[in-house]
Design a protein around this motif. Structure first.
Motif, short mmCIF file in Angstrom:
data_model
loop_
_atom_site.label_atom_id
_atom_site.label_comp_id
_atom_site.label_asym_id
_atom_site.label_seq_id
_atom_site.Cartn_x
_atom_site.Cartn_y
_atom_site.Cartn_z
N GLY A 1 61.91 -25.30 9.35
CA GLY A 1 62.92 -25.64 10.33
C GLY A 1 64.10 -26.37 9.72
N GLU A 2 63.80 -27.37 8.90
CA GLU A 2 64.88 -28.12 8.25
C GLU A 2 65.66 -27.24 7.29
OE1 GLU A 2 63.41 -31.65 6.43
OE2 GLU A 2 63.33 -32.77 8.32
N ALA A 3 64.96 -26.35 6.57
CA ALA A 3 65.64 -25.47 5.63
C ALA A 3 66.63 -24.56 6.35
CB ALA A 3 64.62 -24.64 4.86
N TRP A 4 66.22 -24.06 7.52
CA TRP A 4 67.12 -23.18 8.27
C TRP A 4 68.30 -23.95 8.84
CZ3 TRP A 4 68.81 -22.83 13.36
CH2 TRP A 4 69.55 -21.68 13.65
N VAL A 5 68.05 -25.12 9.42
CA VAL A 5 69.13 -25.94 9.95
C VAL A 5 70.12 -26.30 8.85
CG1 VAL A 5 69.72 -28.19 10.98
CG2 VAL A 5 67.78 -26.88 11.86
N LYS A 6 69.61 -26.67 7.69
CA LYS A 6 70.47 -26.99 6.55
C LYS A 6 71.32 -25.79 6.15
CE LYS A 6 70.28 -28.70 1.77
NZ LYS A 6 69.38 -29.19 0.68
N GLY A 7 70.69 -24.63 6.13
CA GLY A 7 71.41 -23.42 5.75
C GLY A 7 72.50 -23.06 6.74
N LEU A 8 72.20 -23.14 8.03
CA LEU A 8 73.20 -22.85 9.05
C LEU A 8 74.34 -23.85 8.99
CD1 LEU A 8 74.12 -21.28 11.61
CD2 LEU A 8 72.79 -22.93 12.94
N ALA A 9 74.00 -25.14 8.91
CA ALA A 9 75.02 -26.19 8.89
C ALA A 9 75.95 -26.05 7.68
CB ALA A 9 74.35 -27.56 8.88
N GLY A 10 75.39 -25.65 6.55
CA GLY A 10 76.18 -25.53 5.33
C GLY A 10 76.92 -24.23 5.18
N ASN A 11 76.80 -23.34 6.20
CA ASN A 11 77.42 -22.02 6.12
C ASN A 11 78.74 -21.96 6.89
OD1 ASN A 11 77.07 -19.58 4.77
ND2 ASN A 11 76.17 -18.56 6.56
N SER A 12 79.37 -23.11 7.04
CA SER A 12 80.67 -23.22 7.72
C SER A 12 80.70 -22.55 9.09
CB SER A 12 81.78 -22.63 6.84
OG SER A 12 81.85 -23.28 5.60
N PRO A 13 79.75 -22.90 9.98
CA PRO A 13 79.77 -22.30 11.31
C PRO A 13 81.02 -22.72 12.08
CG PRO A 13 78.27 -24.16 11.28
CD PRO A 13 78.70 -23.93 9.85
N ILE A 14 81.44 -21.87 13.01
CA ILE A 14 82.59 -22.17 13.88
C ILE A 14 82.07 -23.01 15.03
CG2 ILE A 14 84.41 -21.19 15.30
CD1 ILE A 14 83.97 -18.55 13.67
N LEU A 15 82.39 -24.30 15.05
CA LEU A 15 81.90 -25.18 16.10
C LEU A 15 82.94 -25.29 17.22
CD1 LEU A 15 80.23 -28.06 14.05
CD2 LEU A 15 79.28 -25.87 14.81
N THR A 16 82.49 -25.08 18.44
CA THR A 16 83.39 -25.10 19.58
C THR A 16 83.02 -26.27 20.50
OG1 THR A 16 82.00 -23.68 20.97
CG2 THR A 16 83.52 -22.59 19.44
N SER A 17 83.90 -26.53 21.45
CA SER A 17 83.65 -27.61 22.41
C SER A 17 82.89 -27.12 23.63
CB SER A 17 84.98 -28.24 22.85
OG SER A 17 85.81 -27.27 23.47
#
Length: 403
Positions: free
Chosen positions: A248-264
């Motif tokens: 779980g942490e590995a996936w969260v780290k990967g998603l977070a570090g992949n420059s996701p487009i964060l919206t409000s």
């Protein structure tokens, strides 16, 4: 412990940001370990949590008597995080002849307002339909700001895991794509694709620091999704994730570090993928409620149906009554109404699963979704206490790894 909040903090950049977040993460991990109450065998509270506050099950429940008592109280005000609460309130008034006011409010705002009103002994919110299970269990129920009430006549119909706290329905956040841009189907077939460099900067979702159930999703992945995440990892990469590493942490780290487009908001996430004339090849995580935009705004959107191991997750909505309400019978009647077909139907126009399994699910199915339970990760209610204890650490873990 101090109350935890989902209000976004100012963002730092560069070396100062990384240093500050690293210190915050270390502090959060220590605080979580120090403040989290120890688990109790058989409590159903999950890892890192103490015994749950037991629900009030009204044996000898008499609907006619409750309606009569509720009418003497004059009215009821209920807070919810969806605008559909106004429809529920209108239907309640039509059914029982009791004035009901439904107010849309973010869960963090509802938590703060109900807590302050409880402390002041002046509750204007009589009941809430609440989508953040961890803070409901760890704060509102634990501090006796609210309590769980269940009509005895329905208790036998509702599975025990859905009773504490009382789940009235579930909706879903799901990964979607634009079928006009990808006519052969969703380009993302595996949840690990979202952490792959090929999808860097192409994944849109509401900022997890502003949407509690996304952080809960991360914690549920960490605590209960390990096996299936590892299977999906092996299917994508042809090798095993290291045994000592949390999937779980590995996936969260990967998603977070992949420059996701964060919206409000979910509205912005859906627009980033599905709005008319959209040319950017992206995928997004959005609520099933956004599928109303297919008709209302001419959006092109479909669920990533074959995505492994899940195409998204279910998030439950719970009912709770304010302990110091001046309208206790009307508040309880409103909860009862939501456990009936007439009540829950007011909030399932874009699909959903009732908490009372004897009721029919919403007739609408988002395009590409055929099985709410099979395609979506279902949150384990026994882990809500642990999700609360690990909330701050997971928020800071996201901050630390976000690029």
């Amino acid at each position: 412990m101090p109350s935890r909040s989902f209000r976004a903090r100012p963002r730092l950049t560069g070396r100062h940001r990384r240093t500050a977040v690293a210190l915050a993460l270390a502090g959060a991990l220590g605080a979580a370990a120090a403040c989290a109450p120890s688990g109790t065998a058989g409590s159903g509270a999950g890892p890192g949590a103490g015994p749950r506050v037991k629900p009030v099950i009204e044996t000898g429940f008499d609907l006619d008597r409750l309606v009569a008592a509720a009418k003497k109280e004059g009215g009821v005000t209920v807070y919810d995080s969806t605008g559909d609460i106004t429809k529920t309130a209108a239907a309640f008034t039509a059914e029982y002849g009791i004035k009901a006011t439904g107010v849309k409010s973010k869960v963090g705002d509802t938590l703060e307002k109900m807590t302050r009103e409880n402390q002041a002994g002046n509750a204007t919110i009589d009941a809430t339909f609440y989508e953040d299970g961890p803070s409901l269990v760890g704060q509102l129920l634990a501090q006796k700001v609210v309590y769980t009430w269940i009509p005895g006549s329905l208790a036998q119909d509702i599975p025990v895991p859905r009773q504490n706290p009382l789940q009235v329905l579930s909706k879903g956040n799901m990964w979607v794509y634009n079928p006009k841009l990808f006519p052969k189907g969703c380009p993302v077939r595996n949840i690990w694709d979202l952490a792959d460099p090929a999808w860097k900067g192409k994944v849109a979702l509401q900022d997890p620091l502003g949407k509690p159930n996304i952080v809960e999703f991360f914690n549920q992945l960490k605590s209960g999704g390990d096996t299936r995440l590892r299977q999906a990892y092996r299917a994508k990469y042809g090798k095993d994730l290291p045994a000592g590493e949390s999937a779980g942490e590995a996936w969260v780290k990967g998603l977070a570090g992949n420059s996701p487009i964060l919206t409000s908001s979910d509205d912005d996430a859906a627009a980033a993928v599905a709005s008319p004339n959209q040319t950017k090849e992206r995928v997004a995580l959005v609520s099933n409620a956004k599928f109303r935009d297919v008709k209302d705004k001419n959006y092109s959107m479909r669920v990533c149906a074959g995505m492994q191991p899940w195409a998204g997750y279910q998030y439950p909505k719970f009912a709770a009554v304010a302990t110091k309400t001046k309208h206790p019978n009307a508040a309880r009647l409103f909860v009862y109404f939501m456990l009936t077909q007439a009540g829950v139907d007011t909030q399932m126009n874009t699909g959903g699963v009732p908490g009372n399994p004897r009721l029919e699910p919403g007739s609408f199915m988002p395009d590409g979704l055929t099985d709410w339970n099979g395609q979506l990760l279902v949150f384990d209610p026994d882990r809500l206490g642990g999700d609360f204890a690990n909330l701050q650490a997971m928020q800071d873990y996201w901050r630390l790894n976000h690029r």
